[in-house]
Design a protein around this motif. Structure first.
Motif, mmCIF file in Angstrom:
data_model
loop_
_atom_site.group_PDB
_atom_site.id
_atom_site.type_symbol
_atom_site.label_atom_id
_atom_site.label_comp_id
_atom_site.label_asym_id
_atom_site.label_seq_id
_atom_site.Cartn_x
_atom_site.Cartn_y
_atom_site.Cartn_z
ATOM 1 N N THR A 167 -8.474 3.636 2.265
ATOM 2 C CA THR A 167 -8.817 2.733 2.072
ATOM 3 C C THR A 167 -8.527 2.357 0.260
ATOM 4 O O THR A 167 -9.102 1.422 -0.179
ATOM 5 N N GLU A 168 -7.928 2.951 -0.197
ATOM 6 C CA GLU A 168 -7.402 2.989 -1.734
ATOM 7 C C GLU A 168 -6.466 1.961 -1.206
ATOM 8 O O GLU A 168 -4.885 1.878 -0.912
ATOM 9 N N ARG A 169 -6.227 0.942 -3.046
ATOM 10 C CA ARG A 169 -5.283 0.021 -2.777
ATOM 11 C C ARG A 169 -3.826 0.168 -3.768
ATOM 12 O O ARG A 169 -4.480 0.891 -4.987
ATOM 13 N N LYS A 170 -3.595 -0.157 -3.642
ATOM 14 C CA LYS A 170 -1.916 -0.035 -4.158
ATOM 15 C C LYS A 170 -2.137 -0.486 -5.751
ATOM 16 O O LYS A 170 -2.890 -1.991 -6.016
ATOM 17 N N PRO A 200 -1.712 -2.110 -9.652
ATOM 18 C CA PRO A 200 -0.994 -2.748 -9.697
ATOM 19 C C PRO A 200 0.556 -2.848 -10.631
ATOM 20 O O PRO A 200 -0.018 -1.520 -11.161
ATOM 21 N N GLY A 201 2.268 -2.909 -10.602
ATOM 22 C CA GLY A 201 2.538 -2.346 -11.480
ATOM 23 C C GLY A 201 3.651 -0.842 -10.724
ATOM 24 O O GLY A 201 4.732 -1.038 -11.502
ATOM 25 N N VAL A 202 3.000 -0.545 -9.688
ATOM 26 C CA VAL A 202 3.544 0.424 -8.935
ATOM 27 C C VAL A 202 4.562 -0.552 -7.680
ATOM 28 O O VAL A 202 3.575 -0.802 -7.249
ATOM 29 N N PRO A 203 5.571 -0.327 -7.612
ATOM 30 C CA PRO A 203 6.580 -0.446 -6.714
ATOM 31 C C PRO A 203 5.763 -0.147 -5.013
ATOM 32 O O PRO A 203 5.329 1.124 -4.552
ATOM 33 N N PHE A 204 6.007 -0.696 -4.701
ATOM 34 C CA PHE A 204 4.773 -0.886 -3.353
ATOM 35 C C PHE A 204 5.387 0.871 -2.335
ATOM 36 O O PHE A 204 4.672 1.385 -1.546
ATOM 37 N N TRP A 252 4.234 3.717 -3.314
ATOM 38 C CA TRP A 252 2.898 3.880 -3.492
ATOM 39 C C TRP A 252 2.832 4.780 -2.101
ATOM 40 O O TRP A 252 2.005 5.261 -1.606
ATOM 41 N N VAL A 253 3.880 3.869 -0.876
ATOM 42 C CA VAL A 253 3.742 4.104 0.474
ATOM 43 C C VAL A 253 4.005 5.849 0.537
ATOM 44 O O VAL A 253 3.601 6.747 1.238
ATOM 45 N N ASP A 254 5.516 6.226 -0.588
ATOM 46 C CA ASP A 254 5.401 7.472 -0.235
ATOM 47 C C ASP A 254 4.966 8.400 -0.960
ATOM 48 O O ASP A 254 4.193 9.339 -0.358
ATOM 49 N N LYS A 255 4.076 8.396 -1.840
ATOM 50 C CA LYS A 255 2.686 8.877 -2.390
ATOM 51 C C LYS A 255 1.863 9.147 -1.462
ATOM 52 O O LYS A 255 1.499 10.158 -0.955
#
Length: 139
Positions: A2-5, A7-11, A14-17
């Motif tokens: 449910t958490e959002r990406k 700002p400033g973090v490459p997509f 963020w998905v890999d994390k």
């Protein structure tokens, strides 16, 4: 998830994390099919009608041109007639399929007729020569 990406973090990062965190929590451990090979017929190319093909296979359906479908039905009917428990049932099976066969024989095939006849090669070549001599294009 449910958490959002932020700002400033490459997509992608963020998905890999998110995937790594879920692996650590064990969320992928008990998924159906885990550790098993992919089912037969699974390929890597994209097919937008994959769900139609899978449903048809699951329900034993096939799409054949009407003439081929009737041919298959006739072969199945013959086998069923040979295996019928009585002469009356065998006659009924064959009589029913014969009606369908006669209908197909005396009706035009489904779909629009071609409406063309073969070209006369000599006529086409003669016209081709005339167009070339006149300076026009072939078509």
């Amino acid at each position: 998830m449910t958490e959002r990406k932020p700002p400033g973090v490459p997509f992608e990062s963020w998905v890999d994390k998110q995937i790594r965190d879920a692996q650590r929590r064990g969320e992928f451990d008990r998924l159906p099919g885990a550790g098993k090979p992919l089912p037969p017929g699974t390929d890597t190319s994209y097919d937008e009608l994959w769900w139609v093909r899978r449903k048809m296979a699951r329900e034993g359906l096939a799409v054949l041109p009407p003439a081929l479908a009737l041919r298959k039905e006739a072969e199945d009917a013959l086998a069923a007639a040979y295996a019928a428990p009585s002469e009356r049932i065998a006659r009924k099976i064959i009589t029913d399929v014969n009606v369908k066969i006669r209908d197909m024989m005396f009706k035009p095939p489904p779909g629009p007729p071609l409406g063309k006849k073969p070209y006369d090669v000599e006529e086409v070549v003669r016209e081709w020569r005339e167009r070339r001599e006149a300076g026009g294009s072939a078509l």
